[in-house]
Design an enzyme around this catalytic site. Structure first.
Site, PDB file in Angstrom:
ATOM      1  N   ASP A 147       0.819  -1.230   0.000  1.00 14.88           N
ATOM      2  CA  ASP A 147       0.000   0.000   0.000  1.00 14.88           C
ATOM      3  C   ASP A 147       0.843   1.266   0.000  1.00 14.88           C
ATOM      4  O   ASP A 147       0.430   2.300   0.544  1.00 14.88           O
ATOM      5  CB  ASP A 147      -0.963   0.018   1.209  1.00 14.88           C
ATOM      6  CG  ASP A 147      -1.785  -1.250   1.287  1.00 14.88           C
ATOM      7  OD1 ASP A 147      -2.276  -1.674   0.226  1.00 14.88           O
ATOM      8  OD2 ASP A 147      -1.913  -1.815   2.378  1.00 14.88           O
ATOM      9  N   LYS A 184       2.370   2.161  -5.135  1.00 15.04           N
ATOM     10  CA  LYS A 184       3.092   1.670  -6.319  1.00 15.04           C
ATOM     11  C   LYS A 184       2.312   1.933  -7.598  1.00 15.04           C
ATOM     12  O   LYS A 184       2.883   2.308  -8.618  1.00 15.04           O
ATOM     13  CB  LYS A 184       3.351   0.155  -6.198  1.00 15.04           C
ATOM     14  CG  LYS A 184       4.283  -0.209  -5.065  1.00 15.04           C
ATOM     15  CD  LYS A 184       4.411  -1.705  -4.909  1.00 15.04           C
ATOM     16  CE  LYS A 184       3.194  -2.386  -4.386  1.00 15.04           C
ATOM     17  NZ  LYS A 184       2.788  -2.067  -3.014  1.00 15.04           N
ATOM     18  N   GLN A 244       2.167  -5.899  -3.202  1.00 12.97           N
ATOM     19  CA  GLN A 244       2.484  -6.034  -1.785  1.00 12.97           C
ATOM     20  C   GLN A 244       3.805  -5.302  -1.479  1.00 12.97           C
ATOM     21  O   GLN A 244       4.126  -4.356  -2.173  1.00 12.97           O
ATOM     22  CB  GLN A 244       2.537  -7.513  -1.342  1.00 12.97           C
ATOM     23  CG  GLN A 244       1.172  -8.215  -1.362  1.00 12.97           C
ATOM     24  CD  GLN A 244       0.744  -8.668  -2.723  1.00 12.97           C
ATOM     25  OE1 GLN A 244       1.481  -9.316  -3.443  1.00 12.97           O
ATOM     26  NE2 GLN A 244      -0.463  -8.326  -3.111  1.00 12.97           N
ATOM     27  N   LYS A 282       2.688  10.249  -0.262  1.00 10.54           N
ATOM     28  CA  LYS A 282       1.774  10.728   0.781  1.00 10.54           C
ATOM     29  C   LYS A 282       2.440  11.675   1.779  1.00 10.54           C
ATOM     30  O   LYS A 282       2.123  11.667   2.971  1.00 10.54           O
ATOM     31  CB  LYS A 282       1.100   9.547   1.467  1.00 10.54           C
ATOM     32  CG  LYS A 282       0.217   8.739   0.501  1.00 10.54           C
ATOM     33  CD  LYS A 282      -0.634   7.721   1.186  1.00 10.54           C
ATOM     34  CE  LYS A 282      -2.079   8.126   1.289  1.00 10.54           C
ATOM     35  NZ  LYS A 282      -2.985   7.051   1.679  1.00 10.54           N
ATOM     36  N   LEU A 283       3.369  12.466   1.288  1.00 12.49           N
ATOM     37  CA  LEU A 283       4.028  13.453   2.155  1.00 12.49           C
ATOM     38  C   LEU A 283       3.025  14.443   2.731  1.00 12.49           C
ATOM     39  O   LEU A 283       3.166  14.913   3.862  1.00 12.49           O
ATOM     40  CB  LEU A 283       5.067  14.216   1.342  1.00 12.49           C
ATOM     41  CG  LEU A 283       6.483  13.660   1.395  1.00 12.49           C
ATOM     42  CD1 LEU A 283       7.308  14.185   0.243  1.00 12.49           C
ATOM     43  CD2 LEU A 283       7.152  14.010   2.729  1.00 12.49           C
ATOM     44  N   ALA A 338      -7.575  -0.991  -0.128  1.00 13.34           N
ATOM     45  CA  ALA A 338      -8.163  -0.796  -1.456  1.00 13.34           C
ATOM     46  C   ALA A 338      -8.841  -2.070  -1.944  1.00 13.34           C
ATOM     47  O   ALA A 338      -9.733  -2.026  -2.786  1.00 13.34           O
ATOM     48  CB  ALA A 338      -7.085  -0.362  -2.443  1.00 13.34           C
ATOM     49  N   PRO A 361      -9.554  -1.244   7.863  1.00 12.47           N
ATOM     50  CA  PRO A 361      -8.731  -0.118   8.311  1.00 12.47           C
ATOM     51  C   PRO A 361      -7.279  -0.566   8.415  1.00 12.47           C
ATOM     52  O   PRO A 361      -6.996  -1.661   8.891  1.00 12.47           O
ATOM     53  CB  PRO A 361      -9.286   0.228   9.694  1.00 12.47           C
ATOM     54  CG  PRO A 361     -10.258  -0.837  10.050  1.00 12.47           C
ATOM     55  CD  PRO A 361     -10.546  -1.675   8.848  1.00 12.47           C
ATOM     56  N   THR A 366      -6.185 -11.559   2.692  1.00 14.96           N
ATOM     57  CA  THR A 366      -7.230 -10.830   1.969  1.00 14.96           C
ATOM     58  C   THR A 366      -8.371 -11.763   1.550  1.00 14.96           C
ATOM     59  O   THR A 366      -9.366 -11.301   0.991  1.00 14.96           O
ATOM     60  CB  THR A 366      -6.647 -10.183   0.694  1.00 14.96           C
ATOM     61  OG1 THR A 366      -6.116 -11.235  -0.124  1.00 14.96           O
ATOM     62  CG2 THR A 366      -5.558  -9.181   1.021  1.00 14.96           C
ATOM     63  N   ALA A 405      -3.777  -7.570  -4.390  1.00 12.62           N
ATOM     64  CA  ALA A 405      -3.258  -6.211  -4.556  1.00 12.62           C
ATOM     65  C   ALA A 405      -4.394  -5.259  -4.935  1.00 12.62           C
ATOM     66  O   ALA A 405      -5.371  -5.670  -5.552  1.00 12.62           O
ATOM     67  CB  ALA A 405      -2.205  -6.197  -5.662  1.00 12.62           C
ATOM     68  N   GLY A 406      -4.240  -4.002  -4.567  1.00  8.61           N
ATOM     69  CA  GLY A 406      -5.199  -2.981  -4.987  1.00  8.61           C
ATOM     70  C   GLY A 406      -4.406  -1.738  -5.345  1.00  8.61           C
ATOM     71  O   GLY A 406      -3.980  -1.009  -4.467  1.00  8.61           O
ATOM     72  N   HIS A 407      -4.159  -1.541  -6.629  1.00  6.45           N
ATOM     73  CA  HIS A 407      -3.323  -0.406  -7.060  1.00  6.45           C
ATOM     74  C   HIS A 407      -4.240   0.710  -7.572  1.00  6.45           C
ATOM     75  O   HIS A 407      -4.907   0.564  -8.594  1.00  6.45           O
ATOM     76  CB  HIS A 407      -2.313  -0.859  -8.125  1.00  6.45           C
ATOM     77  CG  HIS A 407      -1.263  -1.768  -7.555  1.00  6.45           C
ATOM     78  ND1 HIS A 407      -0.219  -2.284  -8.276  1.00  6.45           N
ATOM     79  CD2 HIS A 407      -1.081  -2.232  -6.283  1.00  6.45           C
ATOM     80  CE1 HIS A 407       0.537  -3.018  -7.482  1.00  6.45           C
ATOM     81  NE2 HIS A 407       0.028  -3.009  -6.279  1.00  6.45           N
TER      82      HIS A 407
HETATM   83  P1  IMP Z   1      -2.696 -12.790   1.322  1.00  2.51           P
HETATM   84  O1  IMP Z   1      -1.709 -12.209   0.372  1.00  2.51           O
HETATM   85  O2  IMP Z   1      -4.128 -12.498   0.963  1.00  2.51           O
HETATM   86  O3  IMP Z   1      -2.461 -14.236   1.608  1.00  2.51           O
HETATM   87  O4  IMP Z   1      -2.495 -12.054   2.746  1.00  2.51           O
HETATM   88  C1  IMP Z   1      -1.301 -12.215   3.521  1.00  2.51           C
HETATM   89  C2  IMP Z   1      -0.924 -10.916   4.194  1.00  2.51           C
HETATM   90  O5  IMP Z   1      -0.523  -9.967   3.216  1.00  2.51           O
HETATM   91  C3  IMP Z   1      -2.065 -10.254   4.972  1.00  2.51           C
HETATM   92  O6  IMP Z   1      -1.517  -9.584   6.083  1.00  2.51           O
HETATM   93  C4  IMP Z   1      -2.603  -9.240   3.984  1.00  2.51           C
HETATM   94  O7  IMP Z   1      -3.260  -8.172   4.622  1.00  2.51           O
HETATM   95  C5  IMP Z   1      -1.311  -8.791   3.317  1.00  2.51           C
HETATM   96  N1  IMP Z   1      -1.521  -8.273   1.962  1.00  2.51           N
HETATM   97  C6  IMP Z   1      -1.774  -8.975   0.846  1.00  2.51           C
HETATM   98  N2  IMP Z   1      -1.875  -8.168  -0.211  1.00  2.51           N
HETATM   99  C7  IMP Z   1      -1.674  -6.924   0.233  1.00  2.51           C
HETATM  100  C8  IMP Z   1      -1.622  -5.654  -0.408  1.00  2.51           C
HETATM  101  O8  IMP Z   1      -1.778  -5.511  -1.619  1.00  2.51           O
HETATM  102  N3  IMP Z   1      -1.384  -4.583   0.401  1.00  2.51           N
HETATM  103  C9  IMP Z   1      -1.163  -4.724   1.746  1.00  2.51           C
HETATM  104  N4  IMP Z   1      -1.187  -5.878   2.373  1.00  2.51           N
HETATM  105  C10 IMP Z   1      -1.439  -6.986   1.627  1.00  2.51           C
END
Ligand code: IMP
Length: 424
Positions: free
Chosen positions: A13, A16, A224, A331-332, A299, A304, A129, A39-41
């Protein structure tokens, strides 16, 4: 012309997507190399906003070919939905999106296993997730995974999925006390998606090797963050892939000798979503203030995010792990309204002060963060269009980070839009 890897330097987060979108205007290829729809970009441009989960963040800026590499795990239906969303926003995917035949497929049983395993872990849950990422990589390394290229061979595909489901039903019934699942609807659903996805599937390894030979500009987009890396992160509270720059090679088939630059992305503070150690976490009012100001909600899942001060010890570890030669700080602007800003500059582990990120989980869980405090700049960065425009106290903050990490800041971001970015 160069090949550059963009990696998350924290726990994900970091922004990227925004940086990759910005850099894409000069790229010929933008490649996702690991992770999946966890991921959420987020991209914001022309008063539009979109969150991409699988499609590389280069799809809206210029005409780069966007590649989903072999290291990614793909939920076919999530991808089809995203293709539709991107096309509705004017993105052109025909001919521009290429999917590796060697990328693995996430099936509904991976998502189910992700959920039941998390429930089974109880208080020790990872906080995934729920997108089936871990179980899909388990199938891959157990050599029973379904690959995108299998979508071209329905007969063999049916057998593979049936065999997998027979196996999984054993675990579901006998370990997790869950009802068995039926293979046929899953297979039919997958074959339906296959019809739409097959035109995008190709040998991306050969495609990228040609691109390198022809001197093309390639951007590798990590998902990630470094501290979620399955090998180098805060194991077991990690994701199941390698977001670090080494993972960019295995996840794209681009050899290490072809990588020219590694850019890390870090927020000007720090966040983490999910469970696991977070040394500089702020649980009180300052943490809430960061969450509100930074709109720190996942995202992908809306959860939270946990918030805290920038952790330079963890960042230095990420600089070293990735061989980072440049850093973008995002995010400065979220720090505009703080009287005092802190930076974690060492840890106390068993009474000893150290600047080395510990790898043993109990050490990470029990360490005490040691902070350096600086006065905040306490004013808006809105009108700053170059680094010279920054208030003196903000400049001191930047210089402290550069000195500590011994890496150049090459991008400063102070808002979600492309225009709110300063390229140094
Ligand atoms: P998974 O990738 O869904 O198996 O989650 C494993 C860990 O990685 C958890 O703590 C998720 O919250 C974290 N995580 C997975 N993808 C992201 C991301 O894109 N941003 C932030 N944390 C992530």
């Amino acid at each position: 012309m160069a090949t550059r890897v963009v990696v998350g330097a924290q726990w994900g987060d970091e922004g990227k997507g925004k940086i990759v979108d910005l850099l894409s205007s000069d790229a010929d290829y933008v490649v996702r190399y690991q992770g999946g729809a966890n991921a959420g970009h987020t991209l914001e441009f022309d008063d539009k906003k979109i969150v991409l989960h699988l499609i590389p963040s280069g799809i809206f800026n210029g005409d780069a070919t966007c590649v989903i590499g072999n290291g990614v795990v793909i939920d076919p239906h999530a991808l089809l939905e995203e293709i539709e969303e991107v096309e509705a926003m004017g993105g052109d995917l025909k001919g521009q999106l290429k999917i590796s035949g060697s990328a693995h497929v996430i099936l509904p049983y991976h998502q189910l296993l992700d959920r039941v395993k998390e429930e089974h872990r109880g208080d020790d849950a990872i906080g995934t997730t729920g997108r089936g990422i871990g179980p899909a990589y388990v199938s891959k390394v157990s050599r029973v995974g379904i690959r995108m290229s299998d979508l071209f061979h329905p007969k063999a595909l049916r057998k593979k999925v049936r065999d997998n489901i027979a196996d999984i039903n054993e675990a579901l019934q006998h370990v997790y006390k869950h009802d068995p699942i039926e293979a046929d609807p899953i297979i039919e659903n997958l074959l339906e998606a296959a019809e739409q996805l097959c035109p995008y599937i190709t040998n991306t390894s050969a495609l990228l090797h040609d691109a390198i030979k022809n001197g093309k500009e390639i951007l590798l987009e990590g998902a990630q963050g470094s501290l979620l890396d399955v090998d180098h992160g805060t194991y077991p509270f990690v994701t199941s892939s390698c977001p670090t720059s080494g993972g960019a090679c295995t996840g794209s088939a681009i050899p290490p000798t072809a990588i020219d630059k590694v850019m890390g992305i870090s927020k000007a503070y720090c966040t983490r979503v999910g469970n696991g150690p977070f040394p500089s976490e702020l649980t009180g009012k300052a943490g809430e203030k960061l969450r509100e100001a930074g709109q720190e909600f996942g995202a992908t899942t809306g959860r939270p995010r946990r918030c805290g001060w920038i952790d330079l010890v963890a960042l230095k570890y990420a600089v070293r792990l990735n061989g980072m030669n440049e850093l973008a700080l995002t995010k400065l602007d979220i720090l505009d309204d703080f009287e005092e800003i802190k930076l974690c500059t060492s840890y106390r582990v068993d009474g000893e002060e150290t600047e080395v990120f510990p790898l043993d989980l109990p050490d990470v869980e029990n360490l005490e963060p040691v902070y350096t405090s600086m006065p905040g700049w306490n004013q808006s960065l809105e009108g700053c269009n170059s680094r010279e425009d920054f208030p003196a106290k903000a400049e001191e903050y930047l210089q402290f980070i550069e000195r500590y990490l011994d890496v150049d800041l090459t991008i400063l971001s102070k808002g979600p839009k492309r225009s709110e970015t300063i390229v140094l």
